[in-house]
Enzyme design. Structure first.
Site, PDB file in Angstrom:
ATOM      1  N   LYS A 141       0.834  -1.212   0.000  1.00 42.65           N
ATOM      2  CA  LYS A 141       0.000   0.000   0.000  1.00 42.65           C
ATOM      3  C   LYS A 141       0.867   1.261   0.000  1.00 42.65           C
ATOM      4  O   LYS A 141       0.649   2.180  -0.792  1.00 42.65           O
ATOM      5  CB  LYS A 141      -0.943   0.004   1.224  1.00 42.65           C
ATOM      6  CG  LYS A 141      -1.842  -1.214   1.309  1.00 42.65           C
ATOM      7  CD  LYS A 141      -2.771  -1.188   2.514  1.00 42.65           C
ATOM      8  CE  LYS A 141      -2.105  -1.269   3.865  1.00 42.65           C
ATOM      9  NZ  LYS A 141      -1.463  -2.578   4.162  1.00 42.65           N
ATOM     10  N   ARG A 174     -10.059   0.377   8.461  1.00 42.97           N
ATOM     11  CA  ARG A 174      -9.660  -0.987   8.814  1.00 42.97           C
ATOM     12  C   ARG A 174     -10.752  -1.730   9.561  1.00 42.97           C
ATOM     13  O   ARG A 174     -10.555  -2.899   9.901  1.00 42.97           O
ATOM     14  CB  ARG A 174      -8.426  -0.912   9.715  1.00 42.97           C
ATOM     15  CG  ARG A 174      -7.107  -1.141   8.984  1.00 42.97           C
ATOM     16  CD  ARG A 174      -6.017  -0.926  10.006  1.00 42.97           C
ATOM     17  NE  ARG A 174      -4.856  -1.729   9.798  1.00 42.97           N
ATOM     18  CZ  ARG A 174      -3.731  -1.251   9.238  1.00 42.97           C
ATOM     19  NH1 ARG A 174      -3.659  -0.040   8.774  1.00 42.97           N
ATOM     20  NH2 ARG A 174      -2.685  -2.039   9.147  1.00 42.97           N
ATOM     21  N   ARG A 214      11.961  -6.494   5.477  1.00 45.14           N
ATOM     22  CA  ARG A 214      11.998  -5.070   5.797  1.00 45.14           C
ATOM     23  C   ARG A 214      12.408  -4.843   7.251  1.00 45.14           C
ATOM     24  O   ARG A 214      13.060  -3.850   7.582  1.00 45.14           O
ATOM     25  CB  ARG A 214      10.637  -4.410   5.528  1.00 45.14           C
ATOM     26  CG  ARG A 214      10.704  -2.902   5.732  1.00 45.14           C
ATOM     27  CD  ARG A 214       9.404  -2.216   5.459  1.00 45.14           C
ATOM     28  NE  ARG A 214       8.358  -2.718   6.332  1.00 45.14           N
ATOM     29  CZ  ARG A 214       7.084  -2.384   6.234  1.00 45.14           C
ATOM     30  NH1 ARG A 214       6.696  -1.566   5.290  1.00 45.14           N
ATOM     31  NH2 ARG A 214       6.197  -2.871   7.063  1.00 45.14           N
ATOM     32  N   ARG A 255      11.034  -0.851  12.395  1.00 44.33           N
ATOM     33  CA  ARG A 255       9.654  -0.973  12.891  1.00 44.33           C
ATOM     34  C   ARG A 255       9.552  -2.177  13.823  1.00 44.33           C
ATOM     35  O   ARG A 255       9.769  -3.308  13.401  1.00 44.33           O
ATOM     36  CB  ARG A 255       8.687  -1.126  11.705  1.00 44.33           C
ATOM     37  CG  ARG A 255       8.152   0.204  11.201  1.00 44.33           C
ATOM     38  CD  ARG A 255       7.226   0.040  10.021  1.00 44.33           C
ATOM     39  NE  ARG A 255       5.995  -0.685  10.324  1.00 44.33           N
ATOM     40  CZ  ARG A 255       4.943  -0.701   9.507  1.00 44.33           C
ATOM     41  NH1 ARG A 255       4.977  -0.040   8.365  1.00 44.33           N
ATOM     42  NH2 ARG A 255       3.873  -1.389   9.833  1.00 44.33           N
ATOM     43  N   ARG A 308      -0.676  -9.296  13.166  1.00 43.34           N
ATOM     44  CA  ARG A 308      -1.167  -8.230  12.268  1.00 43.34           C
ATOM     45  C   ARG A 308      -2.039  -8.843  11.171  1.00 43.34           C
ATOM     46  O   ARG A 308      -3.082  -8.287  10.809  1.00 43.34           O
ATOM     47  CB  ARG A 308       0.015  -7.483  11.631  1.00 43.34           C
ATOM     48  CG  ARG A 308       0.739  -6.564  12.605  1.00 43.34           C
ATOM     49  CD  ARG A 308       2.120  -6.184  12.122  1.00 43.34           C
ATOM     50  NE  ARG A 308       2.124  -5.357  10.921  1.00 43.34           N
ATOM     51  CZ  ARG A 308       3.207  -5.122  10.185  1.00 43.34           C
ATOM     52  NH1 ARG A 308       4.377  -5.661  10.518  1.00 43.34           N
ATOM     53  NH2 ARG A 308       3.128  -4.347   9.131  1.00 43.34           N
TER      54      ARG A 308
END
Ligand code: AP5
Ligand code: MG
Length: 192
Positions: free
Chosen positions: A16, A91, A130, A136, A148
């Site tokens: 996204k 969401r 990542r 993160r 998640r």
């Protein structure tokens, strides 16, 4: 002229954010990512950020009213925008209903939902990779990534049906080169 308001949708790691960068440029839109806004609050050590961080680090959604409030402020502070890309928002059904109501207040509406489809193994691979460089906390281990994805499946995926009922759902294959996916997205948007 009516605005171009796009919901760029998909599970964690679907691309996204990556695709938003390209689309805002091409279509002159404003990027509204609730994840980025929340990480900004964390970086500024605000009270909201501190509360949100606890949930985000566990891979859980933050409360609806928090993100709805942030989006409301952003819409109000950009009255002359050509349109928006909503990334990571809505969401939940409550968020989708709130967004429809906020836009309707300005005689505006969502133009389309573009839903990126990527399989679970690819998502996990991308996010772990990542995690090595992003810093993160929610990218750092498979349990949090799985949490998640589970939040997405339970609370967020049902929004596809919400927008399908309004004839606004467009599903897009999210595996391939970044460029090929950008092209497919652009074609869908140009046909709206
Ligand atoms: P948020 O920041 O929205 O994260 P997310 O949706 O979990 O997922 P990402 O942003 O990690 O993925 P993405 O789809 O943007 O993919 P990206 O382009 O980065 O949310 C974080 C947290 O904030 C939530 O868990 C929640 O706690 C909270 N939150 C946020 N919004 C909320 C809301 N509305 N309500 C409640 N809570 C909320 O790509 C991922 C990786 O893949 C990158 O490394 C990228 O380089 C790579 N990649 C991209 N495209 C490709 C490709 N085609 N091929 C190979 N690799 C690719
Ligand atoms: Mg993102």
């Amino acid at each position: 002229m009516s605005k171009l308001n796009l919901v760029l949708f998909g599970p964690p790691g679907a691309g996204k954010g990556t695709q938003s960068t390209f689309l805002i440029e091409k279509f002159g839109l404003i990027h509204l990512s609730t994840g980025d806004l929340l990480r900004g609050e964390i970086a500024s050590k605000t009270e909201l950020g501190l509360k949100a961080k606890e949930l985000m680090d566990q891979g859980k959604l933050v409360p609806d009213e928090v993100v709805i409030g942030m989006i409301k402020n952003k819409l109000a502070s950009n009255p002359d925008a050509k349109g928006f890309i909503f990334d990571g928002f809505p969401r939940t059904t409550a968020q989708a209903e709130a967004l429809d109501a906020l836009l309707a207040d300005n005689n505006d509406s969502i133009s389309a939902m573009l839903a990126l489809e990527v399989g679970v193994e690819e998502l996990k691979k991308r996010l772990l990779e990542r995690g090595k460089v992003s810093g993160r906390p929610d990218d750092q281990n498979l349990d949090i990534i799985a949490q998640r994805i589970s939040e997405y499946n339970n609370k967020t995926a049902p929004l596809k049906a919400f927008y399908e009922k309004q004839n606004k759902l467009h599903t897009i294959e999210g595996v391939g080169t970044v460029e090929s996916i950008s092209n497919t997205l652009s074609e869908s948007i140009s046909k709206l």
